[in-house]
Design an enzyme around this catalytic site. Sequence first.
Site, PDB file in Angstrom:
ATOM      1  N   ASP A  54      -4.532   1.044  -9.192  1.00 18.85           N
ATOM      2  CA  ASP A  54      -5.848   0.944  -9.646  1.00 18.85           C
ATOM      3  C   ASP A  54      -6.511   0.753 -10.761  1.00 18.85           C
ATOM      4  O   ASP A  54      -7.087  -0.263 -11.453  1.00 18.85           O
ATOM      5  CB  ASP A  54      -6.742   1.902  -8.881  1.00 18.85           C
ATOM      6  N   LEU A  74     -12.296   0.733  -3.057  1.00 17.29           N
ATOM      7  CA  LEU A  74     -12.346  -0.337  -4.076  1.00 17.29           C
ATOM      8  C   LEU A  74     -12.089   0.235  -5.470  1.00 17.29           C
ATOM      9  O   LEU A  74     -12.448  -0.441  -6.619  1.00 17.29           O
ATOM     10  CB  LEU A  74     -13.792  -0.900  -4.056  1.00 17.29           C
ATOM     11  N   SER A  85     -13.303   4.873  -8.974  1.00 15.71           N
ATOM     12  CA  SER A  85     -13.010   5.774 -10.220  1.00 15.71           C
ATOM     13  C   SER A  85     -12.150   5.337 -11.256  1.00 15.71           C
ATOM     14  O   SER A  85     -12.082   5.836 -12.491  1.00 15.71           O
ATOM     15  CB  SER A  85     -12.207   7.203  -9.626  1.00 15.71           C
ATOM     16  N   GLU A 145       0.862  -1.309   0.053  1.00 13.34           N
ATOM     17  CA  GLU A 145       0.029  -0.053  -0.049  1.00 13.34           C
ATOM     18  C   GLU A 145       0.774   1.432  -0.018  1.00 13.34           C
ATOM     19  O   GLU A 145       1.852   1.269   0.589  1.00 13.34           O
ATOM     20  CB  GLU A 145      -0.993  -0.168   1.168  1.00 13.34           C
ATOM     21  N   HIS A 146       0.536   2.356  -0.667  1.00 17.44           N
ATOM     22  CA  HIS A 146       1.136   3.517  -1.117  1.00 17.44           C
ATOM     23  C   HIS A 146       2.591   3.145  -1.537  1.00 17.44           C
ATOM     24  O   HIS A 146       3.471   4.081  -1.082  1.00 17.44           O
ATOM     25  CB  HIS A 146       1.256   4.270   0.401  1.00 17.44           C
ATOM     26  N   ASP A 153       2.968   2.116  -4.841  1.00 16.13           N
ATOM     27  CA  ASP A 153       2.948   2.149  -6.486  1.00 16.13           C
ATOM     28  C   ASP A 153       3.667   3.296  -6.772  1.00 16.13           C
ATOM     29  O   ASP A 153       4.327   3.310  -7.943  1.00 16.13           O
ATOM     30  CB  ASP A 153       1.563   1.663  -6.948  1.00 16.13           C
ATOM     31  N   GLY A 188     -16.184   5.407  -2.325  1.00 11.79           N
ATOM     32  CA  GLY A 188     -15.662   6.041  -1.546  1.00 11.79           C
ATOM     33  C   GLY A 188     -15.077   4.991  -0.472  1.00 11.79           C
ATOM     34  O   GLY A 188     -14.889   5.148   0.723  1.00 11.79           O
ATOM     35  N   GLU A 195      -6.938  10.699 -13.934  1.00 11.80           N
ATOM     36  CA  GLU A 195      -7.409  10.855 -12.620  1.00 11.80           C
ATOM     37  C   GLU A 195      -6.300  12.043 -11.825  1.00 11.80           C
ATOM     38  O   GLU A 195      -6.565  12.899 -11.276  1.00 11.80           O
ATOM     39  CB  GLU A 195      -6.816   9.393 -11.939  1.00 11.80           C
TER      40      GLU A 195
HETATM   41  C1  GLA Z   1      -5.076   4.794  -4.039  1.00 17.86           C
HETATM   42  C2  GLA Z   1      -4.352   5.214  -5.504  1.00 17.86           C
HETATM   43  C3  GLA Z   1      -3.348   4.036  -5.711  1.00 17.86           C
HETATM   44  C4  GLA Z   1      -2.641   3.564  -4.485  1.00 17.86           C
HETATM   45  C5  GLA Z   1      -3.320   3.377  -3.194  1.00 17.86           C
HETATM   46  C6  GLA Z   1      -2.461   3.030  -2.146  1.00 17.86           C
HETATM   47  O1  GLA Z   1      -6.028   3.973  -4.154  1.00 17.86           O
HETATM   48  O2  GLA Z   1      -5.066   5.391  -6.471  1.00 17.86           O
HETATM   49  O3  GLA Z   1      -2.466   4.723  -6.804  1.00 17.86           O
HETATM   50  O4  GLA Z   1      -1.560   4.521  -4.362  1.00 17.86           O
HETATM   51  O5  GLA Z   1      -4.238   4.459  -3.050  1.00 17.86           O
HETATM   52  O6  GLA Z   1      -1.850   2.079  -2.162  1.00 17.86           O
END
Ligand code: GLA
Length: 389
Positions: free
Chosen positions: A173, A127, A130, A36-37, A39, A124, A162
Amino acid sequence: MNAILIKNTSRFFQETFGTTAEKTVLSPGRINIIGEHIDYNDGYVLPAAIDKIICFAFEKNNSNQSRIIAIDLNDEFEINLADPIELTDNMWTNYLRGVLKQLKLKGFKVEGFNCVFSSTIPVGSGLSSSAALECGFLFGLNELFNLNIKPVDIALMGQSAEHWVGINCGIMDQFSSVMGLENKVIKIDCRTLEYEYHNADFNDYSLILFDSNVKHTLMTSAYNERREQCEEGIAIVKNNFPEVTSFRDCTEQHIIELKDVMSAAVYKRSLYVVKEINRVILACDALDKGDIETLGKLMFETHEGLSTDYEVSCAELDMIVDTLKKEEAVIGSRLMGGGFGGCTINLIKKGHEDRIKKQLSALYFETFGIELKIYDVKIGNGTSLYKNN
Ligand code: GLA
């Protein structure tokens, strides 16, 4: 559930335009097992597309004017593709305007079209509704006008849309929404965009999402701030260790040695990133070996890092994870996605799901006065044409 969605979307199209849609597209939301966080920090991530989707129906209308209807919102907008494309106050339309803007910027020819869509992806909840919106819309236009855009480029253009809307997101995503495969997780190398599929086999454990049903803070600004702090962190590392080109080459020791020259926030964010990059590698190996206990342990560690060092959790998410940590039948739980609310992703021993769902829902309501939402997700395919076309 998706059969009903497709039927209703098609019927709505027929009733509105008096014709059968030329193309019907299904575009999924995503989960992320771990990573997570990272990418946007050159790490690896381990997401998958899910069986919650947006269904789009399209036709050309032989004019300059396009009409796009969000069935669930009972809202619509029209756009003349010859006019400049600007952001508006109507948020959902911006994701689609962003896609159209990308097409224009890249010189693709798109004529007037009609489009309706409807969704089973909760908005929101982390998931990625967007990403599904951007990628499904672009996928449909690609099919309708034979634009020949490759799947990975659909994901990249979705990401640019985005960014235009205001979130400086990574590629996870959009990539997973486009490239997902049934029963597979995708290990994406976010530095090179190389990817490989791994079996999503969790043995005796069920994958369940608990949705905190809250959304705190201005997610956009908090997200963009995290990204800037990471950029500051890696710049400091590079200055001091020229052999390091990205967080991928960093060890925890590199960061620890720089504690005094980093702000407290930048230090914590950087340390989290380096640890999380390593966790994904270990987690993917554990998954391949069927060692779900190790995978679960790593998920708990990720949550701890997201809460303490990356500071993107909140009381509701922490409560869910802390409660589940005490349950022997839960071997992994963590917040999923950007944070500040939305879902936790959880691995629960088969046979214990109902009891845990019941107990957690009651405790959650008692603590916060908020209804916990629960999703049993299946891992599904990426954005695709519905076979009737
Ligand atoms: C959101 C962003 C992704 C990723 C996640 C956290 O979903 O769109 O690119 O950074 O947060 O992992």
